[in-house]
Design an enzyme around this catalytic site. Structure first.
Site, short mmCIF file in Angstrom:
data_model
loop_
_atom_site.label_atom_id
_atom_site.label_comp_id
_atom_site.label_asym_id
_atom_site.label_seq_id
_atom_site.Cartn_x
_atom_site.Cartn_y
_atom_site.Cartn_z
N ASP A 1 -14.97 3.98 3.45
CA ASP A 1 -15.36 2.68 4.01
C ASP A 1 -16.83 2.36 3.79
O ASP A 1 -17.26 1.21 3.94
CB ASP A 1 -15.06 2.64 5.51
CG ASP A 1 -13.58 2.53 5.80
OD1 ASP A 1 -12.81 2.18 4.89
OD2 ASP A 1 -13.17 2.80 6.95
N SER B 1 -4.38 9.50 1.81
CA SER B 1 -4.99 8.97 3.04
C SER B 1 -4.78 9.97 4.16
O SER B 1 -3.67 10.51 4.32
CB SER B 1 -4.37 7.62 3.43
OG SER B 1 -4.85 7.21 4.69
N ARG C 1 0.84 -1.19 0.00
CA ARG C 1 0.00 0.00 0.00
C ARG C 1 0.88 1.25 0.00
O ARG C 1 1.98 1.25 0.56
CB ARG C 1 -0.95 -0.02 1.20
CG ARG C 1 -2.01 -1.11 1.07
CD ARG C 1 -2.83 -1.32 2.31
NE ARG C 1 -3.71 -0.21 2.60
CZ ARG C 1 -4.61 -0.23 3.59
NH1 ARG C 1 -4.71 -1.30 4.36
NH2 ARG C 1 -5.38 0.80 3.80
#
Length: 414
Positions: A290, A161, A120
């Site tokens: 999410d 992020s 990631r």
């Protein structure tokens, strides 16, 4: 683990597990303090276990008081020298939070993980730390960083992020001088940064500013505290979207004043998808990534001809799976109509899904739970392969699913 699910609506009451996002933040603040803190309503998901293991790498320890209460004894970074290996499991939060903490405390750190974690992206840290003379190196499945984190100005992209911002916000108050942290792009998932600041306030650490621009006073100390981890709105979203599909689930134990961004976004998305007057809906998922899997399950069975487009979701390609790809493939395998796009998904709703297939969960907890929600509106049973992946965030999910009337049968491996 392979499980068979028969189509059934779900009814009853459920209390979602404690928020793992808040648990990570609360545990780290307790570990950075000098003294003992009591953390209650803690759920030992795999991600939380990864953070608990990493606490020891910064000299902290913990013990269980009972099944959901622990005492964390922090040493403000003493009792460790940064040479221990941070074993982060599959937890992106654990990895990205501890990298700058290790640099601030020791000037170096070694990290490893499982699944897709070490693949990631760490680009915002790589770019930023290169300017600061901090080195990154990869060897097999291990990431090593070296170089002292120093006070100063930090400018970083906000569209990868928010975890990178939270990691620096944990670490920068520990430095001797003042710092400034700002986003060079729109800071997506901003509520998660606000959650970090909320946890820090409980430990007596103050961060000024907001909306992607922060002033951090150096020389601060984390103080011991007591806190209870609130229930998780991102997990509650699976039950909310099941209700959109016709289930009757009462969701208990939620904090209506929660700082979790998924509270307001989840309620708004559920209301939108339940509105039969809205034939064409576009949902910006940038601040609540999410929520895409549960929302996609609801969108797939909104009704014939009802179109839902999810936008600004490219970051989901970097999760436990490429979620734009896996969400699309699972919806289509169940008999739905989903189209993967560069930064989103468009789903054409149907009245029901065919089912009758076996699906891989792709090692992704939210894909497994999405499929379980969609199964309530399938015409035929489905089989999920790798269903144990829910342990990452919601270990009791299948127990709760059965308690609400769902049919789940574990199958022998072929």
């Amino acid at each position: 683990m392979r499980i068979l699910i028969k189509p059934r609506p779900l009814f009853g009451s459920v209390t979602p597990p404690p928020s793992k996002s808040m648990a990570h933040r609360t545990l780290i603040c307790a570990a950075l303090a000098d003294g003992s803190s009591v953390i209650s309503n803690l759920h030992f998901s795999d991600d939380v276990k990864a953070t608990l293991k990493s606490l020891k790498c910064i000299g902290a320890s913990w013990r269980r008081i009972d099944s959901k209460i622990i005492e964390v004894t922090g040493t403000a970074g003493r009792g460790a020298d940064g040479t221990q290996l941070f074993e982060c499991g599959e937890s992106g939060s654990t990895l990205r939070f501890f990298i700058p903490i290790a640099l601030a405390l020791y000037g170096h750190g070694r990290f490893t993980g499982m699944g897709r974690l070490m693949k990631r992206p760490q680009g915002p840290y790589l770019d930023l730390f290169m300017e600061k003379g901090i080195n990154f190196s990869y060897a097999k499945e291990t990431l090593e960083v070296s170089g002292k984190l120093t006070p100063g100005e930090y400018l970083m992209r906000g569209d990868v992020s928010s975890q990178f911002f939270s990691g620096l916000l944990f670490a920068l108050p520990l430095l001797s001088g003042d710092s400034a942290l700002a986003a060079s792009t729109r800071l997506e998932s901003l509520p998660y940064v606000d959650m970090t600041r909320g946890a820090q306030m409980k430990a007596g650490v103050e961060i000024e500013g907001g909306n992607g621009s922060y002033a951090i006073r150096g020389g601060q100390s984390y103080a011991p505290f007591s806190a209870s981890v609130e229930a998780d709105w991102s997990q509650a979203a699976f039950w909310m979207m099941a209700n959109v599909l016709g289930c009757g689930i009462r969701i208990r134990g939620m904090d209506d004043a929660s700082m979790q961004g998924d509270r307001a976004h989840g309620l708004a998305i559920a209301e939108t998808l339940a509105d039969k007057e809205l034939k064409n809906v576009e949902i910006d998922i940038s601040d609540c990534p999410d929520l895409l899997p549960p929302a996609a399950a609801a969108a797939a069975v909104r009704g014939e001809g009802m179109v839902t487009s999810f936008r600004n979701a490219a970051r989901l390609r970097m999760k436990e799976s490429d979620r734009l790809s896996t969400v699309t493939s699972v919806i289509n395998a169940l008999g739905g109509c989903a189209v993967e796009e560069r930064d989103g998904i468009t789903i054409c709703g149907l009245d029901s899904l065919n089912g009758g297939v076996e699906i891989s969960c792709c090692g992704d907890h939210r894909i497994a739970m999405m499929a379980a929600v969609a199964a309530t509106r399938c015409n035929k049973r489905i089989v999920l392969d790798g269903a144990e992946c829910v342990k990452k965030s919601y270990p009791s999910f299948w127990t709760e699913y059965k308690r609400l009337g769902g049919y789940v049968e574990e199958l022998e491996d072929e």
